[in-house]
Design a protein around this motif. Structure first.
Motif, PDB file in Angstrom:
ATOM      1  N   PHE A   1     134.590 -25.792  53.590  1.00  0.00           N
ATOM      2  CA  PHE A   1     134.064 -26.256  52.309  1.00  0.00           C
ATOM      3  C   PHE A   1     132.892 -25.386  51.876  1.00  0.00           C
TER       4      PHE A   1
ATOM      5  N   ASP B   1     146.084 -39.212  55.270  1.00  0.00           N
ATOM      6  CA  ASP B   1     145.484 -39.268  53.939  1.00  0.00           C
ATOM      7  C   ASP B   1     144.033 -38.801  53.983  1.00  0.00           C
TER       8      ASP B   1
ATOM      9  N   VAL C   1     146.335 -28.698  54.248  1.00  0.00           N
ATOM     10  CA  VAL C   1     146.190 -28.701  55.710  1.00  0.00           C
ATOM     11  C   VAL C   1     147.394 -29.373  56.352  1.00  0.00           C
TER      12      VAL C   1
ATOM     13  N   SER D   1     145.726 -22.637  53.462  1.00  0.00           N
ATOM     14  CA  SER D   1     145.733 -23.619  52.379  1.00  0.00           C
ATOM     15  C   SER D   1     144.802 -23.101  51.301  1.00  0.00           C
ATOM     16  N   GLU D   2     145.374 -22.772  50.153  1.00  0.00           N
ATOM     17  CA  GLU D   2     144.609 -22.200  49.048  1.00  0.00           C
ATOM     18  C   GLU D   2     143.782 -20.991  49.503  1.00  0.00           C
TER      19      GLU D   2
ATOM     20  N   PHE E   1     140.244 -30.659  56.782  1.00  0.00           N
ATOM     21  CA  PHE E   1     140.094 -29.844  55.584  1.00  0.00           C
ATOM     22  C   PHE E   1     139.743 -28.416  55.970  1.00  0.00           C
ATOM     23  N   THR E   2     139.906 -27.511  55.020  1.00  0.00           N
ATOM     24  CA  THR E   2     139.529 -26.122  55.235  1.00  0.00           C
ATOM     25  C   THR E   2     138.024 -25.982  55.014  1.00  0.00           C
TER      26      THR E   2
ATOM     27  N   GLN F   1     130.714 -37.723  55.654  1.00  0.00           N
ATOM     28  CA  GLN F   1     131.721 -36.741  55.259  1.00  0.00           C
ATOM     29  C   GLN F   1     131.642 -35.493  56.140  1.00  0.00           C
TER      30      GLN F   1
ATOM     31  N   ALA G   1     143.266 -36.070  55.422  1.00  0.00           N
ATOM     32  CA  ALA G   1     143.376 -34.619  55.454  1.00  0.00           C
ATOM     33  C   ALA G   1     143.839 -34.083  54.097  1.00  0.00           C
ATOM     34  N   GLU G   2     143.408 -32.867  53.789  1.00  0.00           N
ATOM     35  CA  GLU G   2     143.840 -32.218  52.556  1.00  0.00           C
ATOM     36  C   GLU G   2     145.343 -31.951  52.606  1.00  0.00           C
ATOM     37  N   PRO G   3     146.040 -32.085  51.484  1.00  0.00           N
ATOM     38  CA  PRO G   3     147.491 -31.851  51.479  1.00  0.00           C
ATOM     39  C   PRO G   3     147.876 -30.470  52.005  1.00  0.00           C
TER      40      PRO G   3
END
Length: 507
Positions: A415, A274, A280, A452-453, A412-413, A426, A276-278
């Protein structure tokens, strides 16, 4: 020419299809064309790189046997000492310093006849996860120049991602090779601690710092790994043992067969997805499915102490940084501020450090000094070292069941610039999955596993101490599945990521 991988360039130079000067010139021209946007380099040594390339061409013309990477240009993170070239660690406190000696790994690059293109940007003293804490410039991610390239070695990763260099040297203290690799779509390898020399590496955290390769493929990274690694008597932590056969392992993996390989999924990481970004998580899980198709067996393992890796690291690393950075006092070398003949030594030291260190370095020095202070050293630093032992034991137990561990490289990817600088915690989460292997001392690599995106995602492979070969084998095998995911998706500056089999490469 800049689209070729390092093993291809080396073969072309060795067999006379390309000259080393042609190759080096092509990358220098690429730097001139795009680094004004990416800002990966702090210093470019055009004259020195071309001189080395000319030596390679002369040696070939004379019939001399060339080494495996002779003539292949490389970029070096500016925390690695280079004789005659500026070495600043991206800090104002070392501005203008030109070292009188080379780091051991630089000596090995020169012995291998690899033209050094220049020095790459980083977070000051390698303290950061985004390369936003450089004292000189902000490096952009070639996939999206409004986003960070990872850190601390964002300059090296961005240089390779933007095809300004086929290879680069990074350093990894808590993920600073692997994490930039993940967010720039490049390969990043952290060797076993002590398997390559720290001599001439500007120290951040001495029990964690590890130099290693940045490349576009695992095979390229493995070849560079073998060039820079090996015992060095000038480094008291250097391991006196043969270098693991990582190039052979990578070429084996590039055949796309992982039959008989057991890979462990860490239960505690899986439960904490949770964080991590979905996107990823989705790319990582797709990568795991590919590994199964290649023949790997996936086994869940429990490493309960990994939960405490992040706070453990942020007590140990700042404590060692506080000790290491005490040498920058304005007396012996580097910046000296406030010496007007009237101020005392202590005041000059204070003014020098105030002017010379950036905010993240100051934050970590303060944290580390506090953790080492009388009355707190046992409660904080001492306890962190005990947890570090538990983390090592978790790794050792896991490797009794599996050959390697896998996880996402980052939660996450890449930012956007400024998105996390206001919240250090963070920012520190960027290294959530990479820190355990630094505390353990074993190898870890990051390999691109999808998007991812529209931004790259990395999968991490962690191995046992001196088990670097299994990490390269798994990474190279996974690369053979990635062409449909990454081909033709990167923006023009990146010029198309592609992966292919290198089972015949490097001959």
């Amino acid at each position: 020419m800049i689209d070729k991988y390092a093993v291809e360039l080396a073969a072309d130079i060795r067999e006379g299809r390309l000259s080393a000067v042609e190759v080096t010139t092509a990358f220098l021209d690429r730097i001139a064309a795009v680094d004004g946007t990416v800002k990966a380099f702090l210093h470019v040594d055009r004259e020195g790189a071309l001189a080395t390339a000319a030596e390679v061409d002369a040696a070939r013309a004379a019939g001399e046997e060339l080494g495996p990477l002779a003539g292949v240009p490389i970029a070096v993170k500016d925390v690695v000492v280079t004789k005659g070239l500026p070495t600043t660690a991206a800090s104002k406190i070392l501005e203008g310093w030109i070292p009188p000696y080379d780091a051991t790994i630089v000596e090995r690059l020169k012995a291998a006849k690899m033209p050094i293109l220049g020095k790459t940007n980083l977070d000051e003293f390698a303290m950061g996860s985004s390369t936003e804490y450089s004292a000189y410039q902000q490096t952009a991610n070639p996939w999206d120049t409004g986003r960070i390239p990872g850190g601390s070695g964002g300059g090296s990763a961005a240089a390779v991602a933007a095809k300004m260099a086929p290879l680069a040297i990074g350093t990894d203290t808590g993920g600073s090779i692997r994490q930039p690799g993940a967010v720039t779509g490049t390969f990043g390898g952290k060797p076993t601690y002590g398997s390559n020399s720290r001599y001439g590496l500007i120290a951040f955290s001495s029990s964690l710092d590890t130099p290693g390769p940045v490349s576009r493929t695992a095979v390229d990274g493995a070849l560079l790994h073998e060039v820079i690694s090996g015992h060095d008597p000038r480094d008291s932590t250097s391991i006196d043992a043969p270098v693991p056969p990582v190039f052979e392992a990578a070429r084996l993996g590039a055949r796309g067969d992982l039959s008989g390989v057991k890979l462990g999924v860490v239960k505690e990481f899986a439960e904490g997805t949770d964080a991590a970004e979905p996107g990823v998580v989705a790319a990582y899980e797709a990568g795991v499915e590919q590994l199964v198709k290649l023949g790997a067996e996936i086994i869940e393992v429990s490493c309960p102490s990994f939960t405490y890796a992040l706070p453990t690291y942020y007590l140990i690393a700042p404590s060692e940084a506080s000790s290491n950075l005490a040498r920058y006092d304005g007396v012996r070398y580097g910046l000296r501020t406030g010496d007007d003949g009237e101020r005392g030594l202590e005041e000059v030291m204070s003014l020098t450090r105030e002017a010379g260190f950036g905010p993240e370095v100051k934050r970590r020095i303060i944290l580390g000094t506090y953790a080492l202070s009388a009355g707190y050293v046992d409660a904080f630093y001492g306890k962190a070292q005990k947890v570090r032992t538990l983390i090592k034991q978790d790794f050792e137990k896991a490797f009794e069941q599996v050959d390697a561990l896998i996880s996402p490289t980052t939660p996450f990817t890449a930012f956007k610039f400024g998105e996390r600088t206001g919240d250090p915690y963070q920012m520190y989460l960027a290294d959530l999955y990479t820190i355990p292997s630094n505390l353990y001392g074993g190898p870890g690599v990051s390999v691109p596993v999808g998007l991812s995106e529209g931004m790259p995602v990395g999968l991490q492979v962690m191995g046992p101490v001196m088990g670097d070969d299994i990490t390269y084998r798994v990474a190279a095998a996974l690369e053979t599945t990635q062409e449909p995911l990454l081909a033709d998706t990167a923006p023009d500056i990146h010029a198309n990521v592609r992966f292919t089999s290198f089972s015949e490469g490097g001959k």
